[in-house]
Motif scaffolding. Structure first.
Motif, PDB file in Angstrom:
ATOM      1  N   ARG A 175       0.830  -1.207   0.000  1.00  0.00           N
ATOM      2  CA  ARG A 175       0.000   0.000   0.000  1.00  0.00           C
ATOM      3  C   ARG A 175       0.866   1.260   0.000  1.00  0.00           C
ATOM      4  N   GLN A 176       1.962   1.177   0.747  1.00  0.00           N
ATOM      5  CA  GLN A 176       2.885   2.303   0.758  1.00  0.00           C
ATOM      6  C   GLN A 176       3.483   2.538  -0.628  1.00  0.00           C
ATOM      7  N   LEU A 177       3.776   1.437  -1.340  1.00  0.00           N
ATOM      8  CA  LEU A 177       4.331   1.565  -2.683  1.00  0.00           C
ATOM      9  C   LEU A 177       3.310   2.187  -3.638  1.00  0.00           C
ATOM     10  N   SER A 178       2.064   1.734  -3.520  1.00  0.00           N
ATOM     11  CA  SER A 178       1.020   2.296  -4.383  1.00  0.00           C
ATOM     12  C   SER A 178       0.854   3.792  -4.126  1.00  0.00           C
ATOM     13  N   ALA A 179       0.832   4.156  -2.849  1.00  0.00           N
ATOM     14  CA  ALA A 179       0.679   5.575  -2.521  1.00  0.00           C
ATOM     15  C   ALA A 179       1.883   6.384  -2.987  1.00  0.00           C
ATOM     16  N   SER A 180       3.077   5.834  -2.804  1.00  0.00           N
ATOM     17  CA  SER A 180       4.282   6.557  -3.219  1.00  0.00           C
ATOM     18  C   SER A 180       4.348   6.688  -4.739  1.00  0.00           C
ATOM     19  N   SER A 181       3.910   5.630  -5.448  1.00  0.00           N
ATOM     20  CA  SER A 181       3.896   5.705  -6.916  1.00  0.00           C
ATOM     21  C   SER A 181       2.960   6.806  -7.386  1.00  0.00           C
ATOM     22  N   ALA A 182       1.783   6.895  -6.751  1.00  0.00           N
ATOM     23  CA  ALA A 182       0.834   7.955  -7.128  1.00  0.00           C
ATOM     24  C   ALA A 182       1.403   9.335  -6.813  1.00  0.00           C
ATOM     25  N   ARG A 183       2.062   9.468  -5.719  1.00  0.00           N
ATOM     26  CA  ARG A 183       2.640  10.759  -5.347  1.00  0.00           C
ATOM     27  C   ARG A 183       3.836  11.114  -6.222  1.00  0.00           C
ATOM     28  N   PHE A 184       4.565  10.049  -6.683  1.00  0.00           N
ATOM     29  CA  PHE A 184       5.709  10.315  -7.561  1.00  0.00           C
ATOM     30  C   PHE A 184       5.243  10.889  -8.898  1.00  0.00           C
ATOM     31  N   LYS A 185       4.078  10.391  -9.357  1.00  0.00           N
ATOM     32  CA  LYS A 185       3.571  10.877 -10.633  1.00  0.00           C
ATOM     33  C   LYS A 185       3.242  12.363 -10.593  1.00  0.00           C
ATOM     34  N   VAL A 186       2.860  12.857  -9.447  1.00  0.00           N
ATOM     35  CA  VAL A 186       2.541  14.284  -9.323  1.00  0.00           C
ATOM     36  C   VAL A 186       3.694  15.052  -8.681  1.00  0.00           C
ATOM     37  N   ARG A 187       4.858  14.383  -8.579  1.00  0.00           N
ATOM     38  CA  ARG A 187       6.089  15.009  -8.102  1.00  0.00           C
ATOM     39  C   ARG A 187       6.030  15.445  -6.632  1.00  0.00           C
ATOM     40  N   GLU A 188       5.254  14.677  -5.816  1.00  0.00           N
ATOM     41  CA  GLU A 188       5.247  14.977  -4.381  1.00  0.00           C
ATOM     42  C   GLU A 188       6.397  14.279  -3.647  1.00  0.00           C
ATOM     43  N   VAL A 189       6.931  13.167  -4.250  1.00  0.00           N
ATOM     44  CA  VAL A 189       8.098  12.473  -3.698  1.00  0.00           C
ATOM     45  C   VAL A 189       9.104  12.295  -4.810  1.00  0.00           C
ATOM     46  N   THR A 190      10.325  12.032  -4.419  1.00  0.00           N
ATOM     47  CA  THR A 190      11.398  11.852  -5.389  1.00  0.00           C
ATOM     48  C   THR A 190      11.502  10.395  -5.800  1.00  0.00           C
ATOM     49  N   SER A 191      12.289  10.158  -6.843  1.00  0.00           N
ATOM     50  CA  SER A 191      12.532   8.782  -7.280  1.00  0.00           C
ATOM     51  C   SER A 191      13.267   7.993  -6.203  1.00  0.00           C
ATOM     52  N   LEU A 194      10.747   6.650  -3.873  1.00  0.00           N
ATOM     53  CA  LEU A 194      10.050   5.509  -4.468  1.00  0.00           C
ATOM     54  C   LEU A 194      10.924   4.264  -4.461  1.00  0.00           C
ATOM     55  N   GLN A 195      12.206   4.423  -4.757  1.00  0.00           N
ATOM     56  CA  GLN A 195      13.114   3.272  -4.763  1.00  0.00           C
ATOM     57  C   GLN A 195      13.305   2.700  -3.358  1.00  0.00           C
ATOM     58  N   GLN A 196      13.278   3.555  -2.355  1.00  0.00           N
ATOM     59  CA  GLN A 196      13.373   3.055  -0.981  1.00  0.00           C
ATOM     60  C   GLN A 196      12.175   2.149  -0.657  1.00  0.00           C
ATOM     61  N   VAL A 197      10.997   2.575  -1.086  1.00  0.00           N
ATOM     62  CA  VAL A 197       9.817   1.745  -0.838  1.00  0.00           C
ATOM     63  C   VAL A 197       9.901   0.442  -1.622  1.00  0.00           C
ATOM     64  N   GLU A 198      10.342   0.528  -2.888  1.00  0.00           N
ATOM     65  CA  GLU A 198      10.471  -0.682  -3.703  1.00  0.00           C
ATOM     66  C   GLU A 198      11.466  -1.663  -3.064  1.00  0.00           C
ATOM     67  N   THR A 199      12.527  -1.121  -2.496  1.00  0.00           N
ATOM     68  CA  THR A 199      13.510  -1.988  -1.815  1.00  0.00           C
ATOM     69  C   THR A 199      12.861  -2.720  -0.641  1.00  0.00           C
ATOM     70  N   ARG A 200      12.097  -2.006   0.167  1.00  0.00           N
ATOM     71  CA  ARG A 200      11.452  -2.637   1.324  1.00  0.00           C
ATOM     72  C   ARG A 200      10.394  -3.643   0.886  1.00  0.00           C
ATOM     73  N   VAL A 201       9.702  -3.377  -0.224  1.00  0.00           N
ATOM     74  CA  VAL A 201       8.703  -4.335  -0.704  1.00  0.00           C
ATOM     75  C   VAL A 201       9.387  -5.640  -1.135  1.00  0.00           C
ATOM     76  N   SER A 202      10.484  -5.545  -1.858  1.00  0.00           N
ATOM     77  CA  SER A 202      11.212  -6.758  -2.268  1.00  0.00           C
ATOM     78  C   SER A 202      11.734  -7.510  -1.049  1.00  0.00           C
ATOM     79  N   LEU A 203      12.238  -6.753  -0.095  1.00  0.00           N
ATOM     80  CA  LEU A 203      12.703  -7.394   1.136  1.00  0.00           C
ATOM     81  C   LEU A 203      11.538  -8.062   1.858  1.00  0.00           C
TER      82      LEU A 203
END
Length: 502
Positions: A175-191, A194-203
């Motif tokens: 859910r955090q990844l989905s929210a971060s992806s949506a926020r990345f699209k509107v430039r509310e968070v940096t890449s 997003l990569q930090q969240v993707e790392t934790r999801v894989s872990l």
């Protein structure tokens, strides 16, 4: 045996007891899945192969006693012969006379042992000590079996809970990844965020796979110890060791531990063997009678004769090249070693009691702290997730709090499992982890039944009790327990766990 802490822990177990892996469908000839610890213990008590095998070994050991008692009884044998004899005798030079023919004879031999200066009584006491040793080895096997079942049951619950926690953690991160992806699209968070969240999801996915693998391994151990598949496991019942101090646990263990009792029995076995070796130096007395029915000559069956002989025989050993002395010295050293092993059994038992006691007290006190930590970690994560949306927290802050929540919840499940297993280990070390004590309604296996059936099979009425009593006179005491010789027998390791804080 119920106490307040055990009741609270049993309630806490319900939060983590729900499985994530459903038990496989049982076939028509398979036992139904186990859902309660009481079922698992009862199944193991009735059907565990190691436990059943040890009971069979004990039943075979029971036969040693009637075998030893049978040595007091008479021995009767019959010998029959049908012979051909032919002789040729020279009467004069070149003149021979020969005679030959068949003859049949029968001999009845009766031997009644009377007195052996303790040899037979020592063998009798050795048999009783071996039976006592076998019974305590059976108690050890039963305690190990019950402890294995409890550990496998509780650890399977723990691993299922950890797998469920890992799955919830992965859903949270997803859910955090989905929210971060949506926020990345509107430039509310940096890449980078997003990569930090993707790392934790894989872990998180890797952690979930490892947790599910642990569940499979725990389930295989559960099947090995119980012989049945696990179903939806309910919280284990409260388990109260019944002691308030470590000194109480020591006292019970020294009186009831099967390890110590087995060591005492082993020392009695070698003590009886030493007495038997010493008795070999002295005479033996027996009565022997023979009755023969045969022929007057060995060449014909036409004329018969009957002979009866009876005698009191005293056998006195004189010189044997030192073999008796060697046997005595060997038996003395073996008995001394078994006496030393009694001290070792005391040390081992005290160490096991102290280790289980400290583990129990430490785990018991840590459980409440882990519970409070889990509640605080949940609130911290929920608060940080809200703060992140308004920019008061970074993505890394939220991810770190999610990791803390996972670790604390996992530690909480492990602490509860360790606390319960430590209780069972303490009961096992004290000699009280026996299925009939845990399950009062269980039909107990009574080794005394088989022994009673075997006990008198080697006796001859009147003769055996009288001769056994006479033969015991020269033998020193073979039945009392030896005192500990270890200088540290009065040294007890204490508890290093501090008193519970209010």
């Amino acid at each position: 045996m119920i106490d307040l802490r055990a009741a609270l822990l049993a309630g806490a177990w319900a939060l983590f007891a729900a499985p994530i892996v459903q038990a496989q469908e049982a076939s028509a000839d398979s036992p139904p899945p186990v859902t309660r610890l009481e079922q698992a213990l009862a199944r193991a008590y009735d059907a565990n192969p190691n436990l059943l095998a040890q009971r069979g070994v004990l039943r075979s050991t029971d036969a040693l006693y009637p075998g030893a008692r049978s040595a007091y009884g008479p021995q009767v044998s019959v010998e029959g012969r049908h012979t051909f004899s032919w002789d040729r005798t020279q009467l004069q030079s070149g003149n021979y006379a020969a005679i030959g023919g068949f003859a049949s004879t029968a001999t009845l031999i009766f031997t009644q042992p009377l007195f052996s200066f303790g040899r037979r009584f020592a063998s009798e006491q050795s048999a009783l000590a071996q039976i006592e040793l076998g019974r305590n080895q059976l108690r050890l096997t039963e305690a190990q079996t019950m402890l294995s079942v409890i550990r496998d049951y509780v650890f399977l619950q723990r691993d299922r809970a950890v797998a469920e926690i890992s799955e919830e953690n992965l859903e949270l991160l997803s859910r955090q990844l989905s929210a971060s992806s949506a926020r990345f699209k509107v430039r509310e968070v940096t890449s980078t965020d997003l990569q930090q969240v993707e790392t934790r999801v894989s872990l998180g996915r890797a952690q979930l796979l490892n947790a599910q693998g642990n569940v499979g391994a725990s389930q295989s151990r559960f099947v090995q110890s119980t012989g049945a598949l696990p179903g939806t496991l309910s919280a284990p019942p409260p388990l109260d060791p019944g002691v308030a101090t470590l000194d109480e646990a020591y006292a019970i263990a020294e009186a009831e531990s099967p390890l110590i009792q087995a060591a005492k029995a082993r020392e009695k076995v070698s003590r009886a063997e030493l007495a038997a070796a010493r008795a070999e130096q002295y005479p033996s007395v027996s009565m022997q009678s023979t009755g023969g029915y045969g022929t007057v000559t060995p060449y014909s069956n036409t004329r018969r004769t009957t002979e009866l002989r009876s005698a009191i025989v005293v056998g006195i050993p004189l010189i044997d090249g030192g073999s008796r002395r060697a046997r005595i010295e060997g038996a003395e050293q073996a008995n001394d070693a078994d006496w030393r092993l009694l001290d070792a059994a005391l040390r081992d038992t005290r160490q096991a009691v102290a280790e289980a006691w400290n583990s129990w007290r430490a785990a018991g006190q840590s459980v409440e702290h882990f519970r409070m930590a889990a509640d605080a970690a949940r609130k911290a994560y929920d608060g940080a997730a809200i703060q992140e949306k308004v920019g008061a927290r970074t993505t890394l802050d939220v991810l770190d709090l999610a990791r803390d929540l996972l670790n604390v919840r996992t530690s909480y499940a492990g602490a509860m499992a360790n606390e319960y297993v430590a209780r069972a280990a303490l009961l096992a070390a004290m000699g009280r982890l026996e299925a009939p004590l845990l399950l009062p309604d269980l039909r107990r296996y009574d080794p005394e039944i088989n022994f009673r059936n075997q006990r008198w099979r080697g006796d001859v009425p009147l003769i055996t009790p009288i001769l056994s009593g006479i033969d015991s006179l020269p033998v020193r005491d073979l039945e009392t327990d030896r005192a500990y010789r270890d200088p540290s027998a009065n040294v007890r390791s204490g508890s290093t766990v501090p008193a519970a804080q209010p």
